[in-house]
Design a protein around this motif. Structure first.
Motif, mmCIF file in Angstrom:
data_model
loop_
_atom_site.group_PDB
_atom_site.id
_atom_site.type_symbol
_atom_site.label_atom_id
_atom_site.label_comp_id
_atom_site.label_asym_id
_atom_site.label_seq_id
_atom_site.Cartn_x
_atom_site.Cartn_y
_atom_site.Cartn_z
ATOM 1 N N THR A 59 86.044 54.359 41.202
ATOM 2 C CA THR A 59 84.598 54.198 41.310
ATOM 3 C C THR A 59 84.291 52.721 41.506
ATOM 4 O O THR A 59 85.193 51.876 41.505
ATOM 5 C CB THR A 59 83.864 54.687 40.042
ATOM 6 O OG1 THR A 59 84.096 53.751 38.958
ATOM 7 C CG2 THR A 59 84.338 56.070 39.605
ATOM 8 N N ASP A 60 83.020 52.390 41.659
ATOM 9 C CA ASP A 60 82.604 50.996 41.824
ATOM 10 C C ASP A 60 82.162 50.376 40.505
ATOM 11 O O ASP A 60 81.456 49.358 40.496
ATOM 12 C CB ASP A 60 81.451 50.906 42.841
ATOM 13 C CG ASP A 60 81.894 51.259 44.249
ATOM 14 O OD1 ASP A 60 83.035 50.913 44.608
ATOM 15 O OD2 ASP A 60 81.108 51.887 44.979
ATOM 16 N N ASP A 84 78.432 46.951 37.779
ATOM 17 C CA ASP A 84 78.733 47.199 39.185
ATOM 18 C C ASP A 84 79.788 46.192 39.631
ATOM 19 O O ASP A 84 79.583 44.982 39.513
ATOM 20 C CB ASP A 84 77.459 47.042 40.017
ATOM 21 C CG ASP A 84 77.634 47.495 41.454
ATOM 22 O OD1 ASP A 84 78.646 47.101 42.086
ATOM 23 O OD2 ASP A 84 76.765 48.214 41.963
ATOM 24 N N GLN A 85 80.919 46.671 40.167
ATOM 25 C CA GLN A 85 81.988 45.767 40.598
ATOM 26 C C GLN A 85 81.554 44.866 41.751
ATOM 27 O O GLN A 85 82.040 43.740 41.882
ATOM 28 C CB GLN A 85 83.219 46.569 41.033
ATOM 29 C CG GLN A 85 83.932 47.302 39.922
ATOM 30 C CD GLN A 85 85.194 47.993 40.408
ATOM 31 O OE1 GLN A 85 85.821 47.562 41.373
ATOM 32 N NE2 GLN A 85 85.580 49.076 39.742
ATOM 33 N N ARG A 86 80.628 45.345 42.591
ATOM 34 C CA ARG A 86 80.234 44.578 43.778
ATOM 35 C C ARG A 86 79.247 43.469 43.458
ATOM 36 O O ARG A 86 79.270 42.414 44.084
ATOM 37 C CB ARG A 86 79.627 45.527 44.817
ATOM 38 C CG ARG A 86 80.598 46.601 45.320
ATOM 39 C CD ARG A 86 79.860 47.776 45.921
ATOM 40 N NE ARG A 86 79.010 48.427 44.917
ATOM 41 C CZ ARG A 86 78.315 49.530 45.159
ATOM 42 N NH1 ARG A 86 78.382 50.112 46.349
ATOM 43 N NH2 ARG A 86 77.569 50.075 44.216
ATOM 44 N N SER A 87 78.381 43.699 42.478
ATOM 45 C CA SER A 87 77.326 42.717 42.188
ATOM 46 C C SER A 87 77.441 42.082 40.817
ATOM 47 O O SER A 87 76.745 41.101 40.530
ATOM 48 C CB SER A 87 75.957 43.397 42.294
ATOM 49 O OG SER A 87 75.817 44.387 41.274
ATOM 50 N N ALA A 88 78.301 42.635 39.944
ATOM 51 C CA ALA A 88 78.451 42.202 38.550
ATOM 52 C C ALA A 88 77.205 42.488 37.710
ATOM 53 O O ALA A 88 77.065 41.997 36.596
ATOM 54 C CB ALA A 88 78.808 40.719 38.459
ATOM 55 N N GLU A 89 76.291 43.302 38.228
ATOM 56 C CA GLU A 89 75.083 43.647 37.472
ATOM 57 C C GLU A 89 75.394 44.683 36.393
ATOM 58 O O GLU A 89 76.200 45.586 36.602
ATOM 59 C CB GLU A 89 74.016 44.202 38.414
ATOM 60 C CG GLU A 89 73.467 43.174 39.386
ATOM 61 C CD GLU A 89 72.400 43.764 40.292
ATOM 62 O OE1 GLU A 89 72.133 44.983 40.184
ATOM 63 O OE2 GLU A 89 71.853 43.010 41.105
ATOM 64 N N GLN A 325 75.631 33.051 40.087
ATOM 65 C CA GLN A 325 76.396 32.789 41.300
ATOM 66 C C GLN A 325 77.480 31.758 41.021
ATOM 67 O O GLN A 325 77.226 30.699 40.444
ATOM 68 C CB GLN A 325 75.486 32.256 42.411
ATOM 69 C CG GLN A 325 76.145 32.184 43.786
ATOM 70 C CD GLN A 325 76.378 33.571 44.379
ATOM 71 O OE1 GLN A 325 75.524 34.433 44.282
ATOM 72 N NE2 GLN A 325 77.540 33.778 44.978
#
Length: 326
Positions: A59-60, A84-89, A325
């Motif tokens: 999963t992500d 979330d792996q893509r956004s770190a949220e 960031q």
């Protein structure tokens, strides 16, 4: 926004087949120590904090489970954050109490389905609490059961166990002793420890072909099965091999009397993925040993969060954790 799922929310969206399916998918993927490192334990005075973390391959999401224990008040809290792996949220926070019980039983059911002999299963249960009940319900989701016999020291606990599982399509009956519960059993679930940490399951009671599910000895000071069980086991399947071999009281005791379990121990991931055959003969004694793993928490928590989003269950928190960031 971050969604919070209370324990009641988790219970309202949980489903045994969905959880077991999620675990089957997760264990079929890469599950090495880089993705799922060993748990950490902080101890101080009468409290300890355990952390299990992981980055899912199927999963992500990534996340952790924090277990906070106060020995003085005899209270435990569980918290699962999912990112979330893509956004770190931070996408979800879950009360992890029921997730812990669900994922343990669902993983055991997955293991039992793969390791137990074919056909109807006669099940012995040692213990009558939350974990024991969950294990029977999880097993019903994957296999047909011929009978369930339960033993725990108090007759009223055995009676309550029978009453609480009266809705299942299998006869659940009390037994007068642990040994009596095992008569004719093809699968035994160990879901209780004695107050003095003496083993509750003895190898002398095991007949050829039985599958043992042991979930209660997760720390060096804890015991659940005697050394004869480890000696008689032809195959040992562990959810976390190194932790089972090095950090559980049952395996430490086995090594102390000269039993070397390493050569016959494999990972649940290898069995699920087909890299290891698991049981190779109907006469083998097979032991599944669990200490719990972040993979299990993340798989079940992620599936609960997914269903909750679909149904609009949970509370949208009025705050968010903003990634920085780099």
């Amino acid at each position: 926004m971050t969604v919070f799922l209370s324990d009641a929310d988790v219970r309202s969206v949980f489903d045994w087949p969905l959880a077991i399916s999620a675990l089957r998918e997760a264990y079929a993927q890469e599950a090495d120590e880089k993705r799922y490192p060993a748990r950490t334990m902080a101890r101080g005075g009468s409290a300890w904090l355990r952390t299990l973390s992981g980055v899912a391959a199927d999963t992500d999401l990534m996340g952790a489970k924090l277990i906070a224990v106060s020995l003085s008040s005899r209270r435990t809290s569980y918290l699962i954050p999912l990112f979330d792996q893509r956004s770190a949220e931070l996408v979800a926070l879950l009360d992890g109490h029921s997730v812990t019980g669900y994922r343990t039983a669902a993983t055991s059911a997955l293991a039992a389905d793969l390791l137990a002999v074919d056909g109807l299963l006669e099940v012995a249960v040692i213990g009558s609490g939350f974990e024991a009940r969950n294990h029977v319900r999880a097993l019903v989701a994957v296999r047909d059961l011929k009978a369930v016999r339960v033993f725990s020291p108090r007759a009223e606990s055995r009676a309550r166990f029978v009453d609480e599982l009266a809705d299942l399509p299998v006869a659940v009956v009390p037994a007068e002793s642990a040994e009596a519960a095992l008569l004719g059993a093809s699968l035994v679930i160990c879901a209780a420890r004695s107050r003095d940490e003496s083993p509750t399951l003895h190898g002398a009671w095991l007949r050829p072909g039985i599958t043992v599910v042991s979930i209660g000895s997760t720390l060096p000071e804890q015991r659940e099965v005697d050394t004869d069980v480890l000696d008689r086991a032809d195959v040992i399947v562990a959810d976390m091999v190194e932790e089972v071999l090095e950090d559980t009281g049952d395996l430490i005791a086995a090594r102390a009397v000269g039993i070397d379990p390493v050569g016959k121990t494999t990972s649940l991931s290898d069995v699920v993925s087909g890299r290891h055959p698991g049981r190779t003969s109907p006469d083998q004694v097979v032991l599944y040993k669990s200490v719990g793993a972040a993979l299990q928490d993340l798989a079940v928590a992620s599936r609960c969060a997914q269903v909750a989003e679909q149904r609009g269950v949970g509370i949208q928190l009025p705050v968010s954790i903003q990634p920085v960031q780099k």
